[in-house]
Design an enzyme around this catalytic site. Structure first.
Site, PDB file in Angstrom:
ATOM      1  N   ASN A   1      -7.523  -2.599  14.002  1.00 45.03           N
ATOM      2  CA  ASN A   1      -8.876  -2.835  13.562  1.00 45.03           C
ATOM      3  C   ASN A   1      -9.131  -4.095  12.696  1.00 45.03           C
ATOM      4  O   ASN A   1     -10.049  -4.076  12.021  1.00 45.03           O
ATOM      5  CB  ASN A   1      -9.570  -1.367  13.050  1.00 45.03           C
ATOM      6  CG  ASN A   1      -9.185  -1.133  11.892  1.00 45.03           C
ATOM      7  OD1 ASN A   1      -8.159  -1.831  11.341  1.00 45.03           O
ATOM      8  ND2 ASN A   1      -9.589   0.133  11.238  1.00 45.03           N
TER       9      ASN A   1
ATOM     10  N   GLU B   1      -9.838  -1.684   4.831  1.00 47.26           N
ATOM     11  CA  GLU B   1     -10.453  -1.278   6.264  1.00 47.26           C
ATOM     12  C   GLU B   1     -11.592  -2.036   6.394  1.00 47.26           C
ATOM     13  O   GLU B   1     -12.367  -2.631   5.516  1.00 47.26           O
ATOM     14  CB  GLU B   1     -10.733   0.439   6.188  1.00 47.26           C
ATOM     15  CG  GLU B   1      -9.372   1.251   6.170  1.00 47.26           C
ATOM     16  CD  GLU B   1      -8.929   1.249   7.509  1.00 47.26           C
ATOM     17  OE1 GLU B   1      -8.905   0.118   8.140  1.00 47.26           O
ATOM     18  OE2 GLU B   1      -8.337   2.383   7.853  1.00 47.26           O
TER      19      GLU B   1
ATOM     20  N   ASP C   1       0.727  -1.360   0.059  1.00 42.43           N
ATOM     21  CA  ASP C   1      -0.098   0.096   0.052  1.00 42.43           C
ATOM     22  C   ASP C   1       0.638   1.207  -0.021  1.00 42.43           C
ATOM     23  O   ASP C   1       2.007   1.252   0.198  1.00 42.43           O
ATOM     24  CB  ASP C   1      -1.057  -0.056   1.135  1.00 42.43           C
ATOM     25  CG  ASP C   1      -0.316  -0.410   2.723  1.00 42.43           C
ATOM     26  OD1 ASP C   1       0.699  -0.391   2.562  1.00 42.43           O
ATOM     27  OD2 ASP C   1      -0.998  -0.725   3.361  1.00 42.43           O
TER      28      ASP C   1
ATOM     29  N   HIS D   1      -7.501  -4.379   9.779  1.00 45.74           N
ATOM     30  CA  HIS D   1      -7.303  -4.247   8.337  1.00 45.74           C
ATOM     31  C   HIS D   1      -5.814  -4.793   7.963  1.00 45.74           C
ATOM     32  O   HIS D   1      -5.045  -4.952   8.877  1.00 45.74           O
ATOM     33  CB  HIS D   1      -7.024  -2.512   7.960  1.00 45.74           C
ATOM     34  CG  HIS D   1      -6.003  -1.717   8.366  1.00 45.74           C
ATOM     35  ND1 HIS D   1      -6.238  -0.715   9.337  1.00 45.74           N
ATOM     36  CD2 HIS D   1      -4.710  -2.002   8.310  1.00 45.74           C
ATOM     37  CE1 HIS D   1      -4.891  -0.220   9.422  1.00 45.74           C
ATOM     38  NE2 HIS D   1      -4.118  -1.046   9.023  1.00 45.74           N
TER      39      HIS D   1
HETATM   40  C1  GLP Z   1      -0.774   0.242   8.605  1.00 43.39           C
HETATM   41  C2  GLP Z   1      -0.341  -0.260   7.178  1.00 43.39           C
HETATM   42  C3  GLP Z   1      -0.495  -1.633   7.174  1.00 43.39           C
HETATM   43  C4  GLP Z   1       0.309  -2.174   8.373  1.00 43.39           C
HETATM   44  C5  GLP Z   1      -0.427  -1.696   9.408  1.00 43.39           C
HETATM   45  C6  GLP Z   1       0.229  -2.347  10.935  1.00 43.39           C
HETATM   46  O1  GLP Z   1      -1.860   1.247   8.509  1.00 43.39           O
HETATM   47  N1  GLP Z   1      -1.179   0.190   6.128  1.00 43.39           N
HETATM   48  O2  GLP Z   1       0.186  -1.881   6.046  1.00 43.39           O
HETATM   49  O3  GLP Z   1       0.282  -3.580   8.345  1.00 43.39           O
HETATM   50  O4  GLP Z   1      -0.951  -0.576   9.599  1.00 43.39           O
HETATM   51  O5  GLP Z   1       1.152  -1.285  11.412  1.00 43.39           O
HETATM   52  P1  GLP Z   1       2.028  -1.467  12.521  1.00 43.39           P
HETATM   53  O6  GLP Z   1       3.075  -2.771  12.055  1.00 43.39           O
HETATM   54  O7  GLP Z   1       2.784  -0.270  12.654  1.00 43.39           O
HETATM   55  O8  GLP Z   1       1.332  -1.831  13.756  1.00 43.39           O
END
Ligand code: GLP
Length: 250
Positions: free
Chosen positions: A139, A146, A67, A141
């Protein structure tokens, strides 16, 4: 879903980097799908270390990141592209032409669609994703898919939830208003078509979501639950993210 639990996040990173180094040996032209976020940072650090030690050769590998923020260009230090440069790409021998990224700097609706289609075609031309590594939003995702009434199958522009924007605020100097409201992301079918998926979750804040992802119903209200439909999915956790319900599942 196969669950692997490690005592600590660094132990998990070490084991996954070793797994990747074996994968690179067995299939030097492997196509990887990669995440950003705090969770994969120890993995990238470990891969850089293995590469420096001559144990991870990326010269023929290709990567597709999951992403990117909408309205943020690759050159912007706050982009996911810049994150990947800092944590991995600048330190290993990936060929720049085999590093694939969604371009967040697109503007009009038509250009967004073209960019998403381009990404889907590029994945297809590369022969599909062999190994897709994912993080997990609190959440539920994955990528920027989302929770919603319905999920998009293919790469698309997604509207970010307030909680997701808050989680990403540190990248934007903790100014919530500076966090993009939208992002480009692989869709659920793009994700589920990867041949092997490894989802990473570390830390106690992920425990509740991990439990719902593994034991709950498959629902668009928790996009990660769709991983239950995949045949080759592994959930790699540290003890904190595994919580109590998973303690015996190893
Ligand atoms: C972000 C990204 C995701 C990522 C997730 C977890 O918003 N878009 O691709 O896997 O949140 O992030 P973290 O590893 O900092 O908890």
């Amino acid at each position: 879903m196969r669950v692997h639990t490690f005592d600590t996040a660094p132990a998990l990173a070490k084991a996954l980097a070793a797994d990747l180094s074996r994968t690179l040996l067995a299939k030097p032209d492997v196509v990887l799908g990669l995440p950003t976020g705090r969770t994969p940072i120890p993995l990238y650090r470990e891969l850089v270390r293995l590469h420096a030690a001559g144990r991870a050769d990326f010269s023929r590998a290709a990567t597709f990141n999951v992403d990117e923020f909408f309205g943020v260009s690759a050159a912007d230090p706050r982009s996911y592209r810049a994150f990947m440069q800092r944590h991995l790409f600048d330190h290993v021998n990936l060929s720049p032409r085999r590093i694939h990224f969604l371009n967040g700097a697109v503007t009009s609706g038509a250009a967004v669609q073209r960019e998403c289609d381009r990404y889907e075609r590029a994945i297809e031309r590369a022969g599909g994703i062999d190994l897709l590594i994912l993080g997990l939003g609190t959440n539920g995702h994955i990528g920027f898919n989302e929770p919603a009434r319905a999920l998009a199958a293919r790469t698309h522009c997604s509207r970010l939830k307030p909680a997701t924007r808050r989680a990403n605020a540190p990248i934007f100097g903790n100014r919530l208003t500076a966090v993009p409201r939208e992002a480009l992301s692989m869709g659920m079918a793009t994700i589920l078509h990867a041949r092997r998926i490894v989802l990473l979750a570390t830390g106690a804040t992920k425990a509740r979501c991990v439990e719902r992802m593994i034991f709950g119903p498959v629902t668009p209200r928790l996009p990660a639950s769709f991983l239950q439909l995949h045949q080759q999915v592994e959930i790699w956790l540290d003890r904190a993210a595994a919580g109590n319900s998973l303690a015996d599942l190893q």
